[in-house]
Write a protein that holds these residues in place. Structure first.
Motif, PDB file in Angstrom:
ATOM      1  N   PRO A 121      39.414  72.827   4.381  1.00 26.23           N
ATOM      2  CA  PRO A 121      40.069  72.781   2.928  1.00 26.23           C
ATOM      3  C   PRO A 121      39.574  73.997   2.144  1.00 26.23           C
ATOM      4  CG  PRO A 121      39.295  70.826   3.997  1.00 26.23           C
ATOM      5  CD  PRO A 121      38.965  71.704   4.959  1.00 26.23           C
ATOM      6  N   ALA A 122      37.993  74.366   2.326  1.00 28.01           N
ATOM      7  CA  ALA A 122      37.505  75.516   1.826  1.00 28.01           C
ATOM      8  C   ALA A 122      38.299  76.749   1.700  1.00 28.01           C
ATOM      9  CB  ALA A 122      36.011  75.792   2.033  1.00 28.01           C
ATOM     10  N   VAL A 123      38.648  76.914   2.860  1.00 24.28           N
ATOM     11  CA  VAL A 123      39.662  78.338   3.260  1.00 24.28           C
ATOM     12  C   VAL A 123      40.901  78.129   2.587  1.00 24.28           C
ATOM     13  CG1 VAL A 123      40.824  79.521   5.215  1.00 24.28           C
ATOM     14  CG2 VAL A 123      38.511  78.441   5.484  1.00 24.28           C
ATOM     15  N   ALA A 124      41.478  76.986   2.518  1.00 22.29           N
ATOM     16  CA  ALA A 124      42.836  76.757   1.807  1.00 22.29           C
ATOM     17  C   ALA A 124      42.450  77.037   0.363  1.00 22.29           C
ATOM     18  CB  ALA A 124      43.237  75.388   1.984  1.00 22.29           C
ATOM     19  N   GLN A 125      41.497  76.305  -0.318  1.00 27.20           N
ATOM     20  CA  GLN A 125      41.177  76.418  -1.731  1.00 27.20           C
ATOM     21  C   GLN A 125      41.020  78.089  -1.920  1.00 27.20           C
ATOM     22  OE1 GLN A 125      37.787  74.388  -2.971  1.00 27.20           O
ATOM     23  NE2 GLN A 125      38.247  74.635  -5.016  1.00 27.20           N
ATOM     24  N   ARG A 126      40.195  78.593  -1.151  1.00 27.31           N
ATOM     25  CA  ARG A 126      39.917  80.323  -1.344  1.00 27.31           C
ATOM     26  C   ARG A 126      41.208  80.887  -1.317  1.00 27.31           C
ATOM     27  NH1 ARG A 126      35.264  83.783  -0.966  1.00 27.31           N
ATOM     28  NH2 ARG A 126      34.196  81.761  -1.438  1.00 27.31           N
ATOM     29  N   ALA A 127      42.206  80.590  -0.512  1.00 27.69           N
ATOM     30  CA  ALA A 127      43.421  81.375  -0.266  1.00 27.69           C
ATOM     31  C   ALA A 127      44.374  80.956  -1.560  1.00 27.69           C
ATOM     32  CB  ALA A 127      43.895  81.230   0.990  1.00 27.69           C
ATOM     33  N   GLY A 128      44.106  79.756  -2.111  1.00 25.55           N
ATOM     34  CA  GLY A 128      45.171  79.303  -3.268  1.00 25.55           C
ATOM     35  C   GLY A 128      46.152  78.538  -2.567  1.00 25.55           C
ATOM     36  N   VAL A 129      46.079  77.712  -1.192  1.00 25.86           N
ATOM     37  CA  VAL A 129      47.374  77.266  -0.808  1.00 25.86           C
ATOM     38  C   VAL A 129      46.702  75.763  -0.416  1.00 25.86           C
ATOM     39  CG1 VAL A 129      48.139  79.363   0.075  1.00 25.86           C
ATOM     40  CG2 VAL A 129      46.585  77.882   1.433  1.00 25.86           C
ATOM     41  N   GLY A 130      47.467  74.733  -0.027  1.00 25.75           N
ATOM     42  CA  GLY A 130      47.304  73.685   0.630  1.00 25.75           C
ATOM     43  C   GLY A 130      46.934  73.606   1.844  1.00 25.75           C
ATOM     44  N   VAL A 131      46.213  72.758   2.175  1.00 28.30           N
ATOM     45  CA  VAL A 131      45.481  72.599   3.659  1.00 28.30           C
ATOM     46  C   VAL A 131      46.518  72.801   4.675  1.00 28.30           C
ATOM     47  CG1 VAL A 131      44.036  71.440   5.403  1.00 28.30           C
ATOM     48  CG2 VAL A 131      43.614  71.716   2.863  1.00 28.30           C
ATOM     49  N   GLY A 132      47.762  72.230   4.636  1.00 29.84           N
ATOM     50  CA  GLY A 132      48.733  72.357   5.492  1.00 29.84           C
ATOM     51  C   GLY A 132      49.352  73.310   5.621  1.00 29.84           C
ATOM     52  N   SER A 133      49.286  74.483   4.779  1.00 35.27           N
ATOM     53  CA  SER A 133      49.816  75.805   5.046  1.00 35.27           C
ATOM     54  C   SER A 133      48.906  76.414   6.126  1.00 35.27           C
ATOM     55  CB  SER A 133      49.776  76.596   3.801  1.00 35.27           C
ATOM     56  OG  SER A 133      50.202  76.025   2.701  1.00 35.27           O
ATOM     57  N   ILE A 134      47.771  76.125   6.118  1.00 33.88           N
ATOM     58  CA  ILE A 134      46.886  76.833   7.411  1.00 33.88           C
ATOM     59  C   ILE A 134      47.353  76.647   8.612  1.00 33.88           C
ATOM     60  CG2 ILE A 134      44.745  76.915   8.220  1.00 33.88           C
ATOM     61  CD1 ILE A 134      43.367  76.303   5.652  1.00 33.88           C
ATOM     62  N   TYR A 135      47.764  75.143   8.940  1.00 37.15           N
ATOM     63  CA  TYR A 135      48.274  74.836  10.145  1.00 37.15           C
ATOM     64  C   TYR A 135      49.450  75.337  10.685  1.00 37.15           C
ATOM     65  CZ  TYR A 135      43.922  72.201   9.940  1.00 37.15           C
ATOM     66  OH  TYR A 135      42.625  71.714   9.778  1.00 37.15           O
ATOM     67  N   ARG A 136      50.418  75.900   9.634  1.00 39.92           N
ATOM     68  CA  ARG A 136      51.515  76.589   9.920  1.00 39.92           C
ATOM     69  C   ARG A 136      51.298  77.645  10.954  1.00 39.92           C
ATOM     70  NH1 ARG A 136      55.273  76.454   4.866  1.00 39.92           N
ATOM     71  NH2 ARG A 136      53.346  77.467   4.060  1.00 39.92           N
TER      72      ARG A 136
END
Length: 198
Positions: free
Chosen positions: A31-46
């Motif tokens: 979640p911290a990576v998603a927040q730093r990138a400005g996206v939702g957590v679900g976007s990472i897993y794509r």
């Protein structure tokens, strides 16, 4: 025309590298990576099915950029056949990379990666080790570099450079006067150089 946005996978890798440098791989949550990138957590897993997959992508991105910086520096002019000149080009390559990519350098050199590296990442890591060890062995054969295990001498030299980078954080190597950087280069060369016997 508006500038093109970076690809989301690259945004995620950049965010991950910044956080891994700041908090370590183990200390960083998705979640911290998603927040730093400005996206939702679900976007990472794509793009990355796990934190380990993201860690390997970040590691490979950073290592390839370091390899490119070293290759560019080594291709620059200098005394033909000079081991000392080649060492200076290695130093410039590391200096430029660490200056341009401080978070990536910290992530690569100040952390243990054994917990998550995949085989293809390990192969990439070994490539830089091989290039550096080959340089040491050629220097030893030419009588310019002291005797000793090549991997140990590489570790000593890289350790000294890494310590210098750590000392300059958070300002970075750019804050170090050029003459101090030159003196540091000379000191690390002295660590490797075979002294002439009287």
């Amino acid at each position: 025309m508006t500038p093109r946005k970076p690809d989301l996978d690259r945004l995620l890798i950049d965010a991950a590298i910044a956080l891994f440098a700041e908090r370590t791989f183990e200390g960083t949550q998705m979640p911290a990576v998603a927040q730093r990138a400005g996206v939702g957590v679900g976007s990472i897993y794509r793009y990355f099915p796990s934190k380990e997959a993201l860690g390997n992508a970040a590691f490979q991105h950073a290592k390839r950029a370091l390899l490119d910086a070293l290759a560019e520096a080594l291709a620059e002019g200098g005394p033909s056949g000079s081991i000392r000149g080649e060492f200076g080009r290695f130093w410039r390559g590391f200096t430029r990379y660490a200056s341009a990519n401080p978070d990536a350098f910290v992530f690569l050199e100040h952390q243990q990666h054994d917990t998550f590296l995949a085989p293809d990442s390990r192969v990439l890591a070994e490539e830089i080790d091989r290039i550096a060890a080959d340089f040491i062995e050629r220097g030893q054969q030419a009588g310019e570099i002291r005797d000793g295990d090549a991997a140990q001498l590489v570790a000593l030299a890289i350790g000294a450079f890494t310590g210098l980078v750590k000392l300059q954080r958070p300002g970075g190597l750019d804050t170090l006067p050029a003459e101090d950087l030159d003196r540091a280069e000379a000191a690390v060369w002295d660590l490797l150089h075979r002294k002439a016997t009287p």
